[in-house]
Enzyme design. Structure first.
Site, PDB file in Angstrom:
ATOM      1  N   CYS A  61       0.796  -1.234   0.000  1.00  0.00           N
ATOM      2  CA  CYS A  61       0.000   0.000   0.000  1.00  0.00           C
ATOM      3  C   CYS A  61       0.824   1.276   0.000  1.00  0.00           C
ATOM      4  O   CYS A  61       0.317   2.324  -0.338  1.00  0.00           O
ATOM      5  CB  CYS A  61      -0.953   0.002   1.192  1.00  0.00           C
ATOM      6  SG  CYS A  61      -0.170   0.361   2.773  1.00  0.00           S
ATOM      7  N   CYS A 162      -4.283   5.058  -2.551  1.00  0.00           N
ATOM      8  CA  CYS A 162      -5.147   6.008  -1.848  1.00  0.00           C
ATOM      9  C   CYS A 162      -6.580   5.564  -2.105  1.00  0.00           C
ATOM     10  O   CYS A 162      -6.946   5.274  -3.237  1.00  0.00           O
ATOM     11  CB  CYS A 162      -4.929   7.423  -2.391  1.00  0.00           C
ATOM     12  SG  CYS A 162      -6.110   8.597  -1.703  1.00  0.00           S
ATOM     13  N   LEU A 277      19.118 -16.403   2.992  1.00  0.00           N
ATOM     14  CA  LEU A 277      19.791 -15.189   2.512  1.00  0.00           C
ATOM     15  C   LEU A 277      18.713 -14.116   2.333  1.00  0.00           C
ATOM     16  O   LEU A 277      17.590 -14.434   1.946  1.00  0.00           O
ATOM     17  CB  LEU A 277      20.476 -15.475   1.170  1.00  0.00           C
ATOM     18  CG  LEU A 277      21.927 -15.941   1.224  1.00  0.00           C
ATOM     19  CD1 LEU A 277      22.111 -17.130   2.125  1.00  0.00           C
ATOM     20  CD2 LEU A 277      22.460 -16.222  -0.158  1.00  0.00           C
ATOM     21  N   GLU A1289     -22.141   9.704  -1.321  1.00  0.00           N
ATOM     22  CA  GLU A1289     -22.484   8.452  -1.994  1.00  0.00           C
ATOM     23  C   GLU A1289     -22.961   8.607  -3.447  1.00  0.00           C
ATOM     24  O   GLU A1289     -22.687   7.736  -4.278  1.00  0.00           O
ATOM     25  CB  GLU A1289     -23.561   7.720  -1.190  1.00  0.00           C
ATOM     26  CG  GLU A1289     -23.047   7.251   0.153  1.00  0.00           C
ATOM     27  CD  GLU A1289     -24.174   6.821   1.075  1.00  0.00           C
ATOM     28  OE1 GLU A1289     -24.298   5.623   1.320  1.00  0.00           O
ATOM     29  OE2 GLU A1289     -24.926   7.703   1.518  1.00  0.00           O
TER      30      GLU A1289
HETATM   31  C1  LIG Z   1       4.228  -6.078  -2.653  1.00  0.00           C
HETATM   32  C2  LIG Z   1       4.984  -7.082  -3.442  1.00  0.00           C
HETATM   33  C3  LIG Z   1       4.861  -7.092  -4.812  1.00  0.00           C
HETATM   34  C4  LIG Z   1       5.541  -8.040  -5.561  1.00  0.00           C
HETATM   35  N1  LIG Z   1       5.366  -8.024  -6.910  1.00  0.00           N
HETATM   36  C5  LIG Z   1       5.987  -8.956  -7.658  1.00  0.00           C
HETATM   37  C6  LIG Z   1       5.807  -8.958  -9.056  1.00  0.00           C
HETATM   38  O1  LIG Z   1       5.114  -8.115  -9.622  1.00  0.00           O
HETATM   39  N2  LIG Z   1       6.413  -9.928  -9.766  1.00  0.00           N
HETATM   40  C7  LIG Z   1       7.193 -10.875  -9.162  1.00  0.00           C
HETATM   41  O2  LIG Z   1       7.731 -11.711  -9.857  1.00  0.00           O
HETATM   42  N3  LIG Z   1       7.402 -10.862  -7.843  1.00  0.00           N
HETATM   43  C8  LIG Z   1       6.817  -9.946  -7.073  1.00  0.00           C
HETATM   44  N4  LIG Z   1       7.011  -9.944  -5.725  1.00  0.00           N
HETATM   45  C9  LIG Z   1       7.886 -10.948  -5.131  1.00  0.00           C
HETATM   46  C10 LIG Z   1       9.288 -10.433  -4.704  1.00  0.00           C
HETATM   47  O3  LIG Z   1       9.337  -9.061  -4.613  1.00  0.00           O
HETATM   48  C11 LIG Z   1      10.369 -10.799  -5.653  1.00  0.00           C
HETATM   49  O4  LIG Z   1      10.419 -12.174  -5.785  1.00  0.00           O
HETATM   50  C12 LIG Z   1      11.729 -10.231  -5.239  1.00  0.00           C
HETATM   51  O5  LIG Z   1      12.545 -10.168  -6.364  1.00  0.00           O
HETATM   52  C13 LIG Z   1      12.443 -11.020  -4.155  1.00  0.00           C
HETATM   53  O6  LIG Z   1      13.683 -10.413  -3.895  1.00  0.00           O
HETATM   54  P1  LIG Z   1      14.187 -10.079  -2.430  1.00  0.00           P
HETATM   55  O7  LIG Z   1      15.580  -9.571  -2.567  1.00  0.00           O
HETATM   56  O8  LIG Z   1      13.284  -9.192  -1.742  1.00  0.00           O
HETATM   57  O9  LIG Z   1      14.153 -11.516  -1.788  1.00  0.00           O
HETATM   58  P2  LIG Z   1      14.357 -11.944  -0.295  1.00  0.00           P
HETATM   59  O10 LIG Z   1      13.060 -11.941   0.408  1.00  0.00           O
HETATM   60  O11 LIG Z   1      15.441 -11.129   0.327  1.00  0.00           O
HETATM   61  O12 LIG Z   1      14.846 -13.430  -0.538  1.00  0.00           O
HETATM   62  C14 LIG Z   1      13.995 -14.321  -1.191  1.00  0.00           C
HETATM   63  C15 LIG Z   1      14.577 -15.732  -1.257  1.00  0.00           C
HETATM   64  O13 LIG Z   1      15.679 -15.778  -2.143  1.00  0.00           O
HETATM   65  C16 LIG Z   1      16.794 -16.384  -1.520  1.00  0.00           C
HETATM   66  N5  LIG Z   1      17.990 -15.728  -2.050  1.00  0.00           N
HETATM   67  C17 LIG Z   1      18.170 -14.412  -2.227  1.00  0.00           C
HETATM   68  N6  LIG Z   1      19.386 -14.196  -2.801  1.00  0.00           N
HETATM   69  C18 LIG Z   1      19.944 -15.402  -2.987  1.00  0.00           C
HETATM   70  C19 LIG Z   1      21.171 -15.830  -3.541  1.00  0.00           C
HETATM   71  N7  LIG Z   1      22.052 -14.981  -4.019  1.00  0.00           N
HETATM   72  N8  LIG Z   1      21.425 -17.152  -3.577  1.00  0.00           N
HETATM   73  C20 LIG Z   1      20.539 -18.050  -3.081  1.00  0.00           C
HETATM   74  N9  LIG Z   1      19.370 -17.692  -2.548  1.00  0.00           N
HETATM   75  C21 LIG Z   1      19.081 -16.389  -2.506  1.00  0.00           C
HETATM   76  C22 LIG Z   1      16.564 -16.139  -0.043  1.00  0.00           C
HETATM   77  O14 LIG Z   1      17.213 -17.088   0.745  1.00  0.00           O
HETATM   78  C23 LIG Z   1      15.068 -16.246   0.062  1.00  0.00           C
HETATM   79  O15 LIG Z   1      14.670 -17.577   0.204  1.00  0.00           O
HETATM   80  C24 LIG Z   1       6.371  -8.989  -4.939  1.00  0.00           C
HETATM   81  C25 LIG Z   1       6.508  -8.968  -3.556  1.00  0.00           C
HETATM   82  C26 LIG Z   1       5.827  -8.023  -2.811  1.00  0.00           C
HETATM   83  C27 LIG Z   1       5.989  -8.019  -1.330  1.00  0.00           C
HETATM   84  S1  FES Z   2      -6.410   7.062   1.666  1.00  0.00           S
HETATM   85 FE1  FES Z   2      -5.587   8.719   0.567  1.00  0.00          FE
HETATM   86  S2  FES Z   2      -6.487  10.425   1.547  1.00  0.00           S
HETATM   87 FE2  FES Z   2      -7.470   8.725   2.486  1.00  0.00          FE
HETATM   88  S1  FES Z   3       3.305  -1.167   2.185  1.00  0.00           S
HETATM   89 FE1  FES Z   3       4.007  -1.052   4.183  1.00  0.00          FE
HETATM   90  S2  FES Z   3       2.235  -0.750   5.301  1.00  0.00           S
HETATM   91 FE2  FES Z   3       1.495  -1.146   3.337  1.00  0.00          FE
END
Ligand SMILES: Cc1cc2nc3c(=O)[nH]c(=O)nc-3n(C[C@H](O)[C@H](O)[C@H](O)COP(=O)(O)OP(=O)(O)OC[C@H]3O[C@@H](n4cnc5c(N)ncnc54)[C@H](O)[C@@H]3O)c2cc1C
Ligand code: FES
Ligand code: FES
EC number: 1.17.1.4
Length: 1354
Positions: A61, A162, A277, A1289
């Protein structure tokens, strides 16, 4: 002090270690050990920096957005980027500078220009999302040397939601900082704007159209200093400080490591093979917080240089696995600029795919390696790595490196070809070759920031042989169709060696069908849609490649030009919009388009919500024990494990409730805590209190409940079949005699059918919450609650505790959105918290997590309407018979009243001589559904508009013609016997038709459709009439308390709640005009049950009418008392007069009261005037759909509404835009999915869509490209306060114009298959699935027939 070692051997902690530190808003803070479990958001809020909000806790959000700055030693530059603090582990920002909203600008020290602009452009309503928007924009500005473009601004806000504004004013507020207006941000703006010019509300650029109403942006309003001079700098200490490796601990034995060298990392991995990781923590964070997985060791690898390297060479590019997705995007954009075009086909595909990958905040931290190693079957990038011949370099703990082709890496559901002693080092992407093409595909519910339903990556490498091109190599991979990213091997094999021709396409489509098999009950559902998408994507790929090769082999491009519409990718122009209204001033303030009174507090994050209130010492945190069964007998409750949980302070069940456990707003048919039987998943069984929120949740999760399962009713249809209705809810309205009319032969034609519509989640940005405490030794109970009805909180709490109402006080300063969801359903949450508070005599805070909130607090009602309509060959409707059912859920709540409003509104604006409407509220085993903007009205109107369209189809006329010829007139009598008076419908409709140039739009759309086979446009115009009043007569009363002080200022309190709708601002305007004083002299205080008693809920769009009138009444009383002195003395000011009155002992305080006159309805006789007056409106919409994927966008919306003489046109425009966009969510985006017969892959009675990850409200990218709103001029409303009309509304239903325009576009698509004249049904929401499947064609027909309906929870 944390143990943060200087560069050295991990695991050999020497004596030498440095402090772990963090700078927050320029202040140095030492990070203690023991906080490895904590997020940055929790840390900031614990510091008292509560401007950063918790909206969802899952990165969906943007309410928690902050800016992180760090020093990049490779480029020797400070980098600034926005992150979601709710997912950022606290220690991941060690050694960095975090700027939260409090560090940007403050009322005392001067607002940042961004904040000024957002406030003055009316971009903040409830304000809960506002700090997040400011921070996203702030980070964009600080991370760019040059001003960003308008496109970049809109792109950077895609991760911020929003629910109030409809986004238009936010875009307008920020676009002044775009490239075209460099001067504004560079500091020249305050000079350039001091010439009296101001920020235009429609263009967002400086101009003079506002006649001085809109204040110019000022850096110096508060302290005379230029804001820019106070921008927080990057702390010098962090520039000089060497980074050190890190080992810190957290709750539950968690250890956090930060190695700085690959060697360190490998050694740690050898020692802790099960360690996770972490880079962005966007997967791990969700797993730990939402899925409650426990990891003992986390290794943060974001600072390991070997994982951050990029090596571009002649054969391709090697990308370190810890590179963030934003860095990857930048890298590919540079590569595309620098390398020959044929080498970068894959890079371009990645760029396109990354555009729709999450929001900016996620992309800024999420890593390449994290996405790959998570191995999600819906990963957006993995199909592309597979398709583009990428190789993954894997390193083991001994340092041995091996390479695995991406296409062989994914072995099973979240399983990869990597041992526990291995990690992903890097990815190698080879350049593409001449005649090698890579293309990305993705279809999601929502275009921006959504995970895919199906995605794909495809590649062909063609070889020239004579006049033909042959496939030398091919890759086809799909996500979202299996437990793993699927390589379509048979298809690949089939393609290789074939000549690139139309026959190849036809044959390949057949092979793909046998390659991609999705089971009927496969998780995720939408099976037919997913299968159709797979074929559609391949078709698009084929056309795209065919188009690409036209330069090489022009003769091969044999498709008609209209087919190119399949490959034209979506591009959005910058938003434009017009807001057109007249300003009719009445006195000093009424009529003024004044800025929301709290806007400046909201943009700085100073505005406090329930969760921000400093808690009293000794406060306990509560979590609810919830039923896991839709219908079951409770056999036993075992709290033994819970009791030994850390921080546990008590479990409270039904037996502990001091007085009455039975509650309910209309009938007491609910239990505060379930006793013997539970009737829905999420029903409250008890409440646990503990020392922290997390401990309370953990302890509540350990309460074991044993159930005996009972049969459950999980849809309206099941309820109808079982006659499962709430007692005494059957209602009927009638006019004339439908049966007689049907039999009389007057009707040339008759139609019968059904309309069903799904429900909608409120998704107010601030979740439910209450803080309850006792005073005077437990004799009184006080609470602060996020509610639209403090009176009901007071009632419930006094009822369950057995206290007289005067001893219970509920206060509400403001709420972060309500939309009806906090009218009744908030009260049981307060009551649940009050039990432990009262019994333990300690403060208790209960704030619901987003998923719990969505799961237990009810939705907009789903409805089914069964209709029979008789009409003439001319299109005149003669008789309408309707059976209407709403899904009440497991208690009555307000469902009866919602049904009644749906029944009243079932005529929308149409004159029908014979009407019979019979309604019933279904009892189902779901959480009780409740009020939601429109309160049943939109559902009633949607049914009639559906069959109006059907009549048009039957008669081959336009729906608009049928609408017009059946309009009600002045003097028409409705089916509930109210006489239509002051009907402005005809004028509105005529003006709208002219302003949108409907006939021209129709012609242009038809012309477009004839040239585009796979994209279709549609138009629609829809009217609305919304009756204003509470239909329960007794609720039409309002109280207010007004004090005049001796300095001439005025304090107003009233019974209404400020939830972003600008109620306090309008009421203050009424008071200011009444006393003829400036608006700034009036202050509206919190809503409190000890100031104004027995207040009705803030609902039914009535609040400005009722509280404005009550305040006016109080002001008039005071004025009457002042009058004798005023006429005797000639005072120079109101202050002088007030002071003089004081010395004359004149009472300067008054209680005002107002009852809405002439309303009331008798259900027995079926007669009366349920409404005081009607608000009329009409809207025009034009949309474009992609018939192959179901993707759609709204090109234009024109709205016209009659609001009489608006009390505050700027606020009213905000209400209209916000309601419309929320309505757009209802009709086209937001699908609530339950575990029911239609969704057997979800556990029965469970809600799938319980967070922003699964449930998609409109984002900034979903609003119309052209969004025009105008208010009808010159029509005062004699029945409203100061001639105004209610606004909250009425505009909501106008969004159905988008739905009907979509239907119009689908009709054009079906016409291509010879189905143009056939009537077809379309359920709401018209999601991509419904749009795509209704566009019946050769890619859907292998799976469904032309009358197929995607499944819907109703
Ligand atoms: C709000 C939101 C929206 C998202 N939208 C999308 C989207 O549109 N499309 C999509 O594909 N995904 C999406 N995702 C999923 C996520 O964001 C992705 O998969 C992201 O790339 C994960 O990367 P990270 O660095 O945050 O992973 P982390 O959470 O830091 O790690 C994820 C996993 O990868 C492993 N890892 C990380 N690096 C290594 C490494 N070098 N070697 C071995 N293992 C490793 C970790 O051990 C862990 O298990 C979304 C997630 C959220 C929360
Ligand atoms: S959620 Fe954006 S002003 Fe209320
Ligand atoms: S994205 Fe962090 S509270 Fe919603």
């Amino acid at each position: 002090m944390g143990s943060l070692k200087k560069e050295g051997e991990m695991e050999q902690i020497g004596d030498e270690f440095m402090e772990a530190i963090l700078y927050v808003n320029g202040v140095r803070r030492v990070l203690p050990d023991g906080l490895a479990h904590m997020t940055l958001l929790e840390y900031l809020r614990d510091l008292g920096l509560t401007g950063t909000k918790l909206g969802c806790g899952e990165g969906g959000c943007g309410a928690c957005t902050v800016m992180v700055s760090s020093y990049d030693r490779t480029s020797n530059k400070c980098v600034h980027y926005a992150v979601n603090a709710c997912l950022a582990p606290l220690y991941s920002v060690e050694g960095m500078h975090v700027i939260s909203i409090e560090g940007v600008g403050h009322r005392k020290h001067g607002l940042h220009p961004l904040q000024e602009s957002l406030a003055s452009s009316h971009g903040s309503q409830c304000g809960f999302c506002t700090p997040g928007f400011v921070m996203s924009m702030y980070a964009l500005l600080r991370s760019n040397k040059n001003s960003p473009s308008e496109e970049e601004i809109e792109e950077s806000l895609a991760g911020n939601l929003c629910r109030c504004t409809g986004y238009r004013p936010i875009i307008d507020a920020f676009r002044v900082f775009a490239k075209t207006d460099d001067a504004l941000y560079s500091g020249l703006s305050s000079l350039s704007l001091q010439d009296g010019s101001s920020i235009c509300p429609s263009t967002g650029k400086p101009c003079s159209c506002g006649d001085g109403i809109f204040q110019p942006i000022s850096y110096s309003e508060t302290d005379g200093a230029k804001y820019a001079e106070k921008e927080l700098i990057f702390p010098p200490e962090l520039l000089l400080r060497e980074l050190a490796s890190l080992k810190l601990r957290g709750d539950g034995g968690l250890i956090w490591y930060r190695p700085l060298r690959l060697q360190h990392l490998l050694r740690l991995k050898a020692k802790h093979p099960d360690a996770k990781l972490v880079v962005g923590n966007t997967e791990v964070g969700i797993e730990m917080r939402m899925k409650r997985l426990q990891y003992q060791v986390l290794i943060y690898v974001g600072q390991v240089p070997e994982l951050n390297t990029v090596n571009v060479n002649d054969i391709g590019v090697e990308i370190g696995s810890a590179l963030t997705l934003s860095e990857l995007l930048r890298l590919f954009r540079n590569v595309v600029k620098e390398r020959p075009a044929h080498e970068t086909s894959a890079c371009k595909a990645f760029i396109e795919q990354l555009k729709w990958f999450a929001g900016t905040q996620i992309r800024n931290v999420a890593s390449v390696g994290g996405n790959i190693c998570t191995a999600s079957p819906i990963s957006d990038l993995n199909p592309l790595w597979m398709a583009s011949r990428a190789e993954f370099k894997i390193i083991n703990c001994n340092g041995d490196v091996r390479s695995v082709p991406a296409r062989d890496f994914f072995s099973g559901y979240r399983e990869v070809d990597m041992e526990s002693n291995e990690i992903l080092l890097s990815v190698f992407l080879p350049w593409t070759r001449p005649l090698e093409y890579v293309k990305e595909f993705k279809q999601a519910h929502r275009r921006d920031d959504d995970i895919a339903i199906v995605n794909g990556g495809m590649r062909v490498f063609l070889e020239e042989r004579g006049e033909e091109l042959f496939v030398s190599d091919a890759s086809v991979a799909f996500g979202g169709v299996a437990a793993v990213t699927l390589r379509a091997r048979k298809t690949e094999e089939f393609l290789i060696g074939k000549s690139w021709s139309k026959s190849l396409l036809q044959d390949a489509l057949k092979v793909i069908q046998s390659d991609v098999i999705i089971d009927e009950d496969a998780p995720g559902g939408m099976v037919e849609f997913r299968k159709s998408l797979v074929l559609s994507f391949f078709f698009k790929f084929f056309l795209w490649v065919s188009h690409r090769i036209r330069d090489v082999k022009p003769a091969l491009e044999t498709f008609p030009p209209s087919y190119m519409s399949a490959v034209k990718s979506f591009s959005r122009p910058c938003r434009a919009g017009r807001q057109d209204y007249e300003t009719v001033m009445q006195g000093t303030a009424v009529g003024l388009p004044a800025v929301h009174l709290s806007a400046r507090m909201q943009v700085t994050g100073e505005a406090e919500y329930t969760d921000d209130t400093p808690v009293p010492p000794n406060t306990l945190h509560a979590a609810l024990v919830l039923s896991k069964m839709p219908h079951a007998r409770i056999i036993s409750i075992d709290d033994s494990e819970s009791k030994s949980s850390p921080g546990f302070a008590g479990l409270f069940l039904a037996k502990d409730v001091p007085a009455d456990n039975k509650i309910g707003p209309v009938v007491a048919d609910e239990e505060l805590f379930a006793t013997d039987v539970v009737t829905c998943v999420g029903q409250v069984i008890g409440v646990v209190v503990a020392d922290t929120h997390e401990n309370a949740k953990a302890a509540a999760g350990k309460v074991e409940v044993e159930y005996e399962e009972l049969p459950a009713i999980l849809s309206i249809r099941e309820a109808i079949a079982a006659k499962s209705f709430h007692p005494n809810t059957e209602k009927m309205l009638r006019k004339g005699d439908v049966e007689l009319c049907f039999q009389s032969g007057q009707c040339d034609r008759m139609i019968e059918g059904e309309v069903q519509m799904g429900s909608q989640e409120h998704f107010y940005m601030e979740p439910h919450g209450s803080l309850v405490w006792t005073t005077d030794g437990g004799n009184e109970v006080h609470m602060i609650s996020s509610t639209q009805d403090p009176h009901k909180h007071q009632q419930y709490v006094s009822h369950v505790l057995g206290l007289p109402m005067p001893k219970v006080v509920c206060k509400t300063k403001r709420i972060g959105g309500g939309f009806g969801g906090k009218e009744t359903r908030s009260a049981f949450i307060a009551a649940a918290a009050s039990v432990p508070s009262y019994l333990l005599n300690r403060p208790v805070k209960l704030i619901l997590d987003r998923d719990v909130d969505m799961m237990i607090s009810g939705h907009r009602h789903s409805f089914v309407g069964k209709y029979k309509v008789g009409f003439t060959n001319d299109g005149k409707v003669l008789a309408y018979d309707l059976e209407i059912y709403n899904n009440g859920g497991n208690s009555l709540d307000l469902s009866q009243a919602v049904l009644e409003i749906a029944m009243f509104n079932s005529d929308n604006v149409y004159e029908i001589p014979h009407v019979r409407i019979r309604g019933n509220v279904c009892f189902t085993n779901y959480p009780s559904n409740t009020a939601f903007r429109g309160f049943g009205g939109p559902q009633g109107m949607l049914i009639i508009e559906n069959w109006i369209q059907r009549i048009a189809a039957e008669l081959d006329r336009s729906p608009e013609e049928i609408r017009e010829m059946n309009f009600q007139m002045e003097g028409s009598i409705t089916h509930y016997s109210q006489c239509i008076q002051h009907c402005t419908l005809h004028q509105l409709w005529k003006e709208l038709k002219l302003s949108c140039n409907f006939l021209k739009a129709r012609r242009e759309v038809d012309e477009f459709n004839s040239h585009n086979r796979w994209k279709k446009r549609g138009v629609a115009m829809v009217p609305t009439k919304f009756g204003v009043s509470f239909t329960k007569t007794f609720m039409n009363q309002a109280g207010a308390l007004v004090h005049v002080y001796t300095d001439g200022t005025v304090l107003v309190t009233h019974g209404g709640v400020e939830m972003g709708q600008g109620l306090h601002t309008k009421v203050a305007q009424v008071a200011a005009s009444a006393f003829n004083i400036p608006l700034s002299s009036v202050f509206v205080s919190e809503t409190s049950t000890d100031k104004v008693p027995n207040a009705s809920p803030t609902a039914a769009s009535m609040s400005s009418d009722m509280y404005g009138a009550a305040v006016l009444n109080a002001c008039e009383q005071i004025k009457a008392r002042m009058e004798p002195l005023a006429s005797k003395l000639s005072c120079n000011s109101f202050a002088e007069l007030a002071n003089a009155c004081y010395f004359q002992r004149i009472d300067l305080s008054a209680h005002g009261f107002y009852i809405v006159p002439d309303v009331g309805f008798d259900w027995i006789s079926g007669k009366g005037n349920p409404f005081r007056y009607y608000t009329y409106g009409a809207a025009f919409a034009e949309v474009e759909i992609d018939t192959l994927t179901g993707d759609f966008h709204t090109r234009t919306v024109d709205i016209k509404l009659d609001l009489g003489y608006s009390l505050n046109p700027a606020i009213d425009i905000g209400q209209i835009e916000g309601a419309f966009v929320q309505g757009l969510g209802w009709v086209a985006l937001e699908e609530v999915k339950w575990g029911d017969a239609a969704h057997r892959w979800i556990k029965p009675g469970n809600l799938l869509t319980c967070g922003p990850g699964n449930y998609k409200i409109p984002s900034i990218n979903d609003i119309p490209f052209n969004f025009n709103v105008s208010l009808l001029k010159g029509n005062p409303n004699s029945k409203g306060i100061h001639s105004s009309k209610a606004v909250g509304e009425p505009p909501f239903f106008l969004a159905s114009s988008v739905f009907f325009a979509i239907k119009d576009a689908i009709k054009a698509a079906r016409a291509e298959m010879g189905l143009g004249s056939e009537w077809f049904s379309l359920d709401t929401p018209a999601t991509p699935e419904r749009i795509r499947m209704a566009c019946f064609d050769e890619f859907t027909c292998p799976f469904v027939s032309s009358d197929f309906f995607p499944k819907l929870s109703v």
